[in-house]
Design a protein around this motif. Structure first.
Motif, short mmCIF file in Angstrom:
data_model
loop_
_atom_site.label_atom_id
_atom_site.label_comp_id
_atom_site.label_asym_id
_atom_site.label_seq_id
_atom_site.Cartn_x
_atom_site.Cartn_y
_atom_site.Cartn_z
N VAL A 83 -45.58 3.13 -25.69
CA VAL A 83 -45.02 2.50 -26.89
C VAL A 83 -46.17 1.96 -27.75
O VAL A 83 -46.95 1.11 -27.29
CB VAL A 83 -44.03 1.37 -26.55
CG1 VAL A 83 -43.56 0.68 -27.85
CG2 VAL A 83 -42.83 1.91 -25.79
N ALA A 84 -46.26 2.47 -28.96
CA ALA A 84 -47.23 1.96 -29.93
C ALA A 84 -46.53 0.90 -30.77
O ALA A 84 -45.52 1.19 -31.42
CB ALA A 84 -47.73 3.09 -30.81
N THR A 85 -47.07 -0.31 -30.74
CA THR A 85 -46.43 -1.40 -31.50
C THR A 85 -47.40 -2.56 -31.70
O THR A 85 -48.30 -2.77 -30.88
CB THR A 85 -45.15 -1.91 -30.77
OG1 THR A 85 -44.47 -2.85 -31.60
CG2 THR A 85 -45.46 -2.56 -29.44
N ILE A 86 -47.21 -3.29 -32.81
CA ILE A 86 -47.91 -4.57 -32.96
C ILE A 86 -46.91 -5.73 -32.89
O ILE A 86 -47.28 -6.88 -33.07
CB ILE A 86 -48.71 -4.66 -34.29
CG1 ILE A 86 -47.82 -4.34 -35.49
CG2 ILE A 86 -49.94 -3.78 -34.25
CD1 ILE A 86 -48.41 -4.74 -36.83
N THR A 87 -45.64 -5.36 -32.64
CA THR A 87 -44.60 -6.40 -32.53
C THR A 87 -43.85 -6.21 -31.22
O THR A 87 -42.64 -5.95 -31.22
CB THR A 87 -43.62 -6.33 -33.72
OG1 THR A 87 -43.22 -4.96 -33.91
CG2 THR A 87 -44.24 -6.85 -34.99
N PRO A 88 -44.55 -6.33 -30.09
CA PRO A 88 -43.87 -6.21 -28.80
C PRO A 88 -42.81 -7.29 -28.66
O PRO A 88 -42.89 -8.33 -29.33
CB PRO A 88 -45.01 -6.41 -27.79
CG PRO A 88 -46.06 -7.18 -28.52
CD PRO A 88 -45.98 -6.72 -29.94
N ASP A 89 -41.82 -7.07 -27.79
CA ASP A 89 -40.80 -8.10 -27.56
C ASP A 89 -41.47 -9.42 -27.17
O ASP A 89 -41.02 -10.50 -27.56
CB ASP A 89 -39.87 -7.69 -26.42
CG ASP A 89 -38.89 -6.59 -26.81
OD1 ASP A 89 -39.23 -5.79 -27.70
OD2 ASP A 89 -37.80 -6.54 -26.21
N PHE A 92 -46.18 -10.02 -22.49
CA PHE A 92 -45.91 -9.13 -21.37
C PHE A 92 -44.66 -9.62 -20.68
O PHE A 92 -44.33 -10.78 -20.82
CB PHE A 92 -47.13 -9.06 -20.41
CG PHE A 92 -47.36 -10.29 -19.58
CD1 PHE A 92 -46.78 -10.41 -18.30
CD2 PHE A 92 -48.13 -11.33 -20.06
CE1 PHE A 92 -47.00 -11.54 -17.54
CE2 PHE A 92 -48.35 -12.47 -19.29
CZ PHE A 92 -47.78 -12.57 -18.02
N PRO A 93 -43.93 -8.75 -19.99
CA PRO A 93 -44.22 -7.34 -19.76
C PRO A 93 -44.26 -6.53 -21.05
O PRO A 93 -43.73 -6.95 -22.08
CB PRO A 93 -43.06 -6.89 -18.86
CG PRO A 93 -41.96 -7.87 -19.12
CD PRO A 93 -42.64 -9.16 -19.39
N SER A 94 -44.89 -5.37 -20.97
CA SER A 94 -45.02 -4.52 -22.14
C SER A 94 -43.64 -4.05 -22.61
O SER A 94 -42.68 -3.99 -21.83
CB SER A 94 -45.87 -3.30 -21.80
OG SER A 94 -45.19 -2.46 -20.89
N THR A 95 -43.57 -3.72 -23.89
CA THR A 95 -42.33 -3.18 -24.44
C THR A 95 -42.01 -1.84 -23.77
O THR A 95 -40.84 -1.49 -23.58
CB THR A 95 -42.47 -3.04 -25.96
OG1 THR A 95 -42.74 -4.34 -26.49
CG2 THR A 95 -41.21 -2.50 -26.62
N ALA A 109 -44.33 5.95 -15.45
CA ALA A 109 -45.29 4.88 -15.71
C ALA A 109 -45.08 4.42 -17.15
O ALA A 109 -44.44 5.13 -17.94
CB ALA A 109 -46.71 5.40 -15.52
N ALA A 110 -45.58 3.25 -17.50
CA ALA A 110 -45.30 2.74 -18.85
C ALA A 110 -46.38 1.79 -19.31
O ALA A 110 -46.83 0.93 -18.54
CB ALA A 110 -43.95 2.01 -18.85
N PHE A 111 -46.81 1.99 -20.56
CA PHE A 111 -47.75 1.00 -21.14
C PHE A 111 -47.63 0.98 -22.66
O PHE A 111 -47.17 1.95 -23.27
CB PHE A 111 -49.20 1.27 -20.73
CG PHE A 111 -49.81 2.56 -21.23
CD1 PHE A 111 -50.43 2.63 -22.47
CD2 PHE A 111 -49.79 3.71 -20.44
CE1 PHE A 111 -51.00 3.81 -22.91
CE2 PHE A 111 -50.36 4.89 -20.87
CZ PHE A 111 -50.98 4.95 -22.12
N ASP A 112 -48.03 -0.15 -23.24
CA ASP A 112 -48.09 -0.27 -24.70
C ASP A 112 -49.49 0.08 -25.18
O ASP A 112 -50.46 -0.06 -24.43
CB ASP A 112 -47.79 -1.71 -25.14
CG ASP A 112 -46.33 -2.07 -25.05
OD1 ASP A 112 -45.54 -1.22 -24.60
OD2 ASP A 112 -45.99 -3.21 -25.42
N LEU A 113 -49.55 0.45 -26.43
CA LEU A 113 -50.83 0.84 -27.03
C LEU A 113 -50.94 0.14 -28.37
O LEU A 113 -49.99 0.13 -29.15
CB LEU A 113 -50.79 2.36 -27.19
CG LEU A 113 -52.01 3.11 -27.62
CD1 LEU A 113 -51.91 4.55 -27.13
CD2 LEU A 113 -52.16 3.08 -29.11
#
Ligand code: UT7
Length: 330
Positions: A83-89, A92-95, A109-113
């Protein structure tokens, strides 16, 4: 050691935008501005605003369901979510993890960028290489933002620009001759202070002072960013075409970051492209940062503007400063 790389492309796409519309007329009631100024300086007329109970992962979820359906895949088929975002929920945890849970993508697997408005292209580059090398088969790449939550609606320099929404794609192997041909990514951290949120991080943790100073809102030196954008959009697109061994006359559709109609026009001029070969929807959605390009891409697919074998150029720029471009054959 040489390795055979698999061709990788987009096998499904989808978008979601919230229902609430914020028009230029609405903004006239909020700050000292007017419809004519906004339309001539930016090309924007409306943006979408998330409902109070919606956060970025909720928008990402809706777009992802559509992308998975278009790809004919179930959430369990996903190996990775980016997930590419500058407004994560939240920090952490990542969106991406929140989205993984909502989707039931148990194997993924999952990560924000974080690369601001260039984040979706950074995400495509990362994910496509993981598939090309055989590490993963199916990756969900999402650009999702609730920019309304970090926008100062008393600042006319920024509040007219931003909106909320999400776009998602599923990447997978495609036949030879199709898919991604090149990526061009770049950054110039010396321009970081031109576009940023200063407060709430480890440098300036949230405090009454940061709130009072509005450090939790987007700050942008609009003019400086504009000059950078005009230069970099054309450069990045041309460099991606060169790396792909293609020419600007090969381009069937340009899908640019939707920051400002004048910035997009400068890119079209650099590539000698007529308006019909450029996807523009900032009039409806404004600038949705990392979500702008995937929303425009999904909309281009919905409108049958992409055909098998078409040469598509994605190009964007944003905070960091960052930029990214990609050439793909549909
Ligand atoms: O994806 C993130 C990347 N961000 C961007 O791509 C944004 C890049 N920058 C831009 O798109 C443009 O710089 C803006 C649209 C933000 C501003 O347009 P501009 O043509 O660069 O205007 P300006 O900042 O030079 O301002 C011109 C005038 C100023 O008044 P004075 O000083 O000449 O009297 C501003 O105060 O326009 C005024 N102004 C406005 N007037 C009415 C600024 N914002 C507004 C407004 N309504 N909303």
């Amino acid at each position: 050691m040489s390795m055979k790389l698999h061709p990788v492309g987009i096998i499904g796409s989808g978008k979601y935008v919230p229902e609430r519309i914020l028009t230029n007329k609405d903004l006239e009631q909020m700050v000292e501005t007017n419809d004519e100024w906004i339309v001539t300086r930016t090309g924007m007329r409306e943006r979408r605003i998330a409902a109070p109970e919606q956060a970025t992962s909720d928008l990402a979820y809706e777009a992802s369901l559509k992308a998975l359906a278009a790809a004919g895949l179930a959430a369990e088929d996903l190996d990775l979510i980016v997930v590419a975002t500058i407004t994560p929920d939240m920090f952490f945890p990542s969106t991406a993890c929140l989205l993984q849970d909502k989707l039931g993508a148990k194997r993924a697997a999952a990560f924000d960028l974080s690369a601001a408005c260039s984040g979706f292209i950074y995400g495509l580059a990362t994910a496509s290489n993981m598939i090309a090398t055989g590490m993963y088969k199916h990756v969900l790449v999402v650009g999702a933002e609730c920019l309304s939550r970090i926008t100062d609606y008393t600042d006319r320099n920024t509040c007219i620009l931003f909106g909320d929404g999400a776009g998602a794609v599923v990447l997978g192997q495609v036949p030879e001759g199709r898919g991604f041909r090149s990526f061009e990514l770049g950054a110039d951290g010396s321009g970081g202070e031109l576009l940023r949120i200063q407060g709430g991080g480890s440098r300036k943790p949230s405090s009454p002072d940061t709130i009072g100073g509005k450090d939790h809102f987007i700050y942008m030196a609009g003019n400086e960013v504009y000059k950078f954008a005009v230069r970099i959009m054309g450069n990045a697109a041309e460099e991606a075409l060169r790396k792909a061994g293609m020419d600007k006359k090969d381009v069937d559709l340009l899908i640019p970051h939707q920051a400002n109609i004048r910035i997009i026009q400068s890119a079209m001029n650099r590539l000698d492209l007529p308006q019909e070969k450029c996807m523009i929807n900032l009039d409806k959605y404004g600038n949705v940062s990392a979500a702008s390009i995937p929303i425009a891409l999904a909309e281009a697919v919905e409108q049958d503007r992409v055909n098998e074998g078409d040469c598509i150029v994605l190009v964007g720029f944003g905070g960091g400063l960052t930029w990214g471009a990609s050439v793909l054959v549909w």
